[in-house]
Design a protein around this motif. Structure first.
Motif, PDB file in Angstrom:
ATOM      1  N   HIS A 188       0.841  -1.187   0.000  1.00  0.00           N
ATOM      2  CA  HIS A 188       0.000   0.000   0.000  1.00  0.00           C
ATOM      3  C   HIS A 188       0.881   1.243   0.000  1.00  0.00           C
ATOM      4  N   PRO A 189       0.542   2.274  -0.793  1.00  0.00           N
ATOM      5  CA  PRO A 189       1.420   3.451  -0.888  1.00  0.00           C
ATOM      6  C   PRO A 189       1.557   4.250   0.403  1.00  0.00           C
ATOM      7  N   ASP A 190       0.653   4.055   1.366  1.00  0.00           N
ATOM      8  CA  ASP A 190       0.785   4.808   2.611  1.00  0.00           C
ATOM      9  C   ASP A 190       1.766   4.170   3.590  1.00  0.00           C
ATOM     10  N   GLY A 191       2.400   3.056   3.206  1.00  0.00           N
ATOM     11  CA  GLY A 191       3.416   2.421   4.032  1.00  0.00           C
ATOM     12  C   GLY A 191       2.904   1.371   4.981  1.00  0.00           C
ATOM     13  N   ARG A 192       1.586   1.155   5.038  1.00  0.00           N
ATOM     14  CA  ARG A 192       1.061   0.237   6.054  1.00  0.00           C
ATOM     15  C   ARG A 192       1.547  -1.195   5.858  1.00  0.00           C
ATOM     16  N   THR A 193       1.776  -1.610   4.594  1.00  0.00           N
ATOM     17  CA  THR A 193       2.237  -2.977   4.346  1.00  0.00           C
ATOM     18  C   THR A 193       3.626  -3.195   4.929  1.00  0.00           C
ATOM     19  N   VAL A 194       4.510  -2.245   4.702  1.00  0.00           N
ATOM     20  CA  VAL A 194       5.860  -2.327   5.274  1.00  0.00           C
ATOM     21  C   VAL A 194       5.799  -2.303   6.792  1.00  0.00           C
ATOM     22  N   ARG A 195       4.998  -1.407   7.344  1.00  0.00           N
ATOM     23  CA  ARG A 195       4.907  -1.284   8.804  1.00  0.00           C
ATOM     24  C   ARG A 195       4.347  -2.565   9.424  1.00  0.00           C
ATOM     25  N   GLU A 196       3.333  -3.152   8.796  1.00  0.00           N
ATOM     26  CA  GLU A 196       2.743  -4.373   9.343  1.00  0.00           C
ATOM     27  C   GLU A 196       3.705  -5.554   9.249  1.00  0.00           C
ATOM     28  N   ILE A 200      -0.964  -8.802   4.741  1.00  0.00           N
ATOM     29  CA  ILE A 200      -0.438  -7.442   4.908  1.00  0.00           C
ATOM     30  C   ILE A 200      -0.580  -6.594   3.648  1.00  0.00           C
ATOM     31  N   GLY A 201      -0.930  -7.185   2.533  1.00  0.00           N
ATOM     32  CA  GLY A 201      -1.105  -6.455   1.279  1.00  0.00           C
ATOM     33  C   GLY A 201      -1.825  -7.341   0.286  1.00  0.00           C
ATOM     34  N   LYS A 202      -2.088  -6.831  -0.889  1.00  0.00           N
ATOM     35  CA  LYS A 202      -2.750  -7.608  -1.929  1.00  0.00           C
ATOM     36  C   LYS A 202      -1.829  -8.738  -2.371  1.00  0.00           C
ATOM     37  N   ASP A 209       5.012   4.988  11.192  1.00  0.00           N
ATOM     38  CA  ASP A 209       4.251   5.274   9.978  1.00  0.00           C
ATOM     39  C   ASP A 209       5.056   6.124   9.000  1.00  0.00           C
ATOM     40  N   ALA A 210       5.736   7.154   9.517  1.00  0.00           N
ATOM     41  CA  ALA A 210       6.453   8.074   8.635  1.00  0.00           C
ATOM     42  C   ALA A 210       7.592   7.377   7.908  1.00  0.00           C
ATOM     43  N   SER A 211       8.364   6.555   8.619  1.00  0.00           N
ATOM     44  CA  SER A 211       9.490   5.852   7.992  1.00  0.00           C
ATOM     45  C   SER A 211       9.007   4.850   6.955  1.00  0.00           C
ATOM     46  N   ALA A 212       7.954   4.104   7.307  1.00  0.00           N
ATOM     47  CA  ALA A 212       7.420   3.109   6.360  1.00  0.00           C
ATOM     48  C   ALA A 212       6.849   3.783   5.124  1.00  0.00           C
ATOM     49  N   ARG A 213       6.184   4.912   5.305  1.00  0.00           N
ATOM     50  CA  ARG A 213       5.625   5.636   4.167  1.00  0.00           C
ATOM     51  C   ARG A 213       6.739   6.193   3.283  1.00  0.00           C
ATOM     52  N   ALA A 214       7.784   6.752   3.905  1.00  0.00           N
ATOM     53  CA  ALA A 214       8.901   7.300   3.137  1.00  0.00           C
ATOM     54  C   ALA A 214       9.609   6.212   2.352  1.00  0.00           C
TER      55      ALA A 214
END
Length: 472
Positions: A217-225, A276-278, A319-324
């Motif tokens: 997900h472009p908002d970083g949630r997949t990486v964060r999860e 965690i993602g599609k 959230d900020a690091s994962a989104r970046a």
């Protein structure tokens, strides 16, 4: 042969390769950097390592030491100097099958180690690529496929044999030369040449391996999860992920390895990663451990994989690091990121027990860009990720300089490393570029390459930085 290298001692007859020798083309460079040393010394045993150090010092030329040649900094070769190449010191010996104690020489490759130990049902968690040399990884740390279960490679080292800068051979362990033993587990490159390790291997024949590709997900949630789950997952689970752009989308190619002998145990441990993602692809297998670091990985290192790489360790990816991180993959620099799980058994070790002090973090993030992009593009991509980083790992830094030293060896650890490097190598024969290189500036990339993919390569698998969706 140049006049400067004409007087080879009898102990090294036939072991010096110079320009014009047919072997030179395959020995001159590292995996990440093309180099032109004046000569490469190929000692066959410890006595010849001693002779090689003394000869190299007599020549008053820069010295580089190579175990496998995969180091991202390219420091295992040089231009105009001498390279001491340990590839002929490659023996693997089981000393005590009951306790799992094995002796491994520094020039062995991890594919050979895995193959040699497989008949005994033993494994050493040792990085993720079979062509990596034992010496470089086992003196820097060693984030392997079983890291959360069994710790870093250095956490299983029980003794080392080291040739110091003056040619003295020293055996170091917890009781004999304990300061040297502390140093070589995390900061060994500046101490001397470690020629052999005694490592406590672990009993494990098969592992569960889940390979999946998800759209992030472009908002970083997949990486964060991903990071949040790995931080608290059962210790049997270790994982790596490559985060990269495909068109306008960001994909995560994940490899999850479970230290279990049954798929019934593997599937519930990796199941949370499927959500965690599609989910685009997924396969789970029970494999022999050597499949993760196979002999198919073995190849010459001829400077074929350039790039610029840095890294950071995180207790928590916010959230900020994962989104970046996610957005940087599709930005102008087209950065590629890798996530590696740490934590678990790594964090059972006291922060002062070894020269690797990072014993509370859960995630290692590695960022890379590739030509024509360079240092400026990596700096731009990394800036948003690095705000919450808390430490770094020496083996995934292609621009070693004093600023990197401070991240890798912070505080009292750094002071102790400096002090011991000076004690064991007072003349700076093995002086690390972490102390001497000028801090890298944006727009001045190091000539270096990327880390291995977070996918266990089978024959024909692409390198990291060349990810694609694979059908199984």
């Amino acid at each position: 042969m140049s006049a400067a290298l004409a007087r080879v001692p009898g102990a090294l007859t036939g072991q010096l390769v110079t320009p014009g020798d047919r072997r030179y083309a395959q020995l001159r460079s590292t995996y990440t950097t093309t180099a032109s040393p004046a000569g490469i010394l190929l000692p066959k045993n410890t006595a010849q390592v001693v002779a090689a150090i003394r000869y190299a010092r007599e020549q008053r030329l820069p010295i580089a030491v190579r175990s496998g040649g995969h180091g991202l900094s390219g420091a295992s070769s040089n231009n105009g100097g001498l390279v001491i190449d340990l590839s002929m010191l490659s023996r693997v010996q089981v000393l005590d099958e009951r306790s799992g104690l094995v002796r491994v020489e520094a020039g062995a490759r991890w594919a050979n180690v895995a193959k040699s130990l497989a008949p005994y049902g033993l494994v050493v968690s040792s990085g993720d690529y079979g062509n990596v040399g034992v010496g470089g990884l086992a003196t820097g740390g060693g984030v392997g496929w079983l890291v959360r279960s069994f710790g870093l490679t250095i956490d299983r080292v029980r003794a080392v044999e080291v040739v110091l800068a003056d040619g003295t051979l020293v055996r170091a362990d917890a009781e004999h030369e304990p300061e040297l033993f502390w140093l070589v587990r995390g900061a060994g490159a500046g101490a001397g040449i470690v020629v052999a390790f005694e490592i406590e291997a672990t009993e494990q024949r098969n592992v569960g391996v889940a390979q999946l590709v998800v759209e992030a997900h472009p908002d970083g949630r997949t990486v964060r999860e991903w990071a949040a789950y790995l931080a608290q997952a059962p210790r049997e689970l270790s994982a790596g992920a490559v985060v990269y752009a495909e068109g306008r989308s960001t994909l995560m190619s994940i490899t999850a390895v479970v230290a279990a002998e049954s798929l019934r145990r593997v599937r519930p441990v990796v199941e949370p990663l499927l959500a965690i993602g599609k989910l685009l692809e997924h396969r789970t297998d029970l494999l022999a451990y050597p499949t993760l670091v196979p002999n198919a990985h073995l190849h010459p290192n001829v400077g074929q994989q350039r790039g610029t790489t840095t890294n950071g360790l995180f207790t928590r990816l916010d959230d900020a690091s994962a989104r970046a991180l996610t957005r940087a993959t599709t930005g102008p620099g087209r950065a590629v990121f890798q996530l590696r799980s740490v934590g678990g058994a790594v964090n059972d070790v006291d922060a002062g027990a070894t020269a690797y002090p990072h014993r509370h973090q859960n995630t290692l993030v590695v960022g890379s860009v590739f030509p024509p992009q360079g240092g400026a593009a990596l700096d731009a991509a990394w800036r948003g990720v690095a705000a919450r980083a808390d430490g770094a790992y020496v083996n995934f830094e292609s621009r070693p300089d004093p600023a990197a030293f401070a991240r890798i060896y912070p505080g009292e650890t750094g002071a102790r490393v400096r002090r011991l490097w000076k004690r064991y190598d007072p003349d700076g024969v093995f002086r690390s570029p972490l102390l001497t290189a000028r801090p890298a500036r944006s727009g001045q990339p190091a000539r270096s390459g990327q880390p291995r993919s977070g996918q266990p390569a089978r024959s024909g698998q692409p390198r990291s930085g060349q990810p694609h969706r694979r059908r199984r």
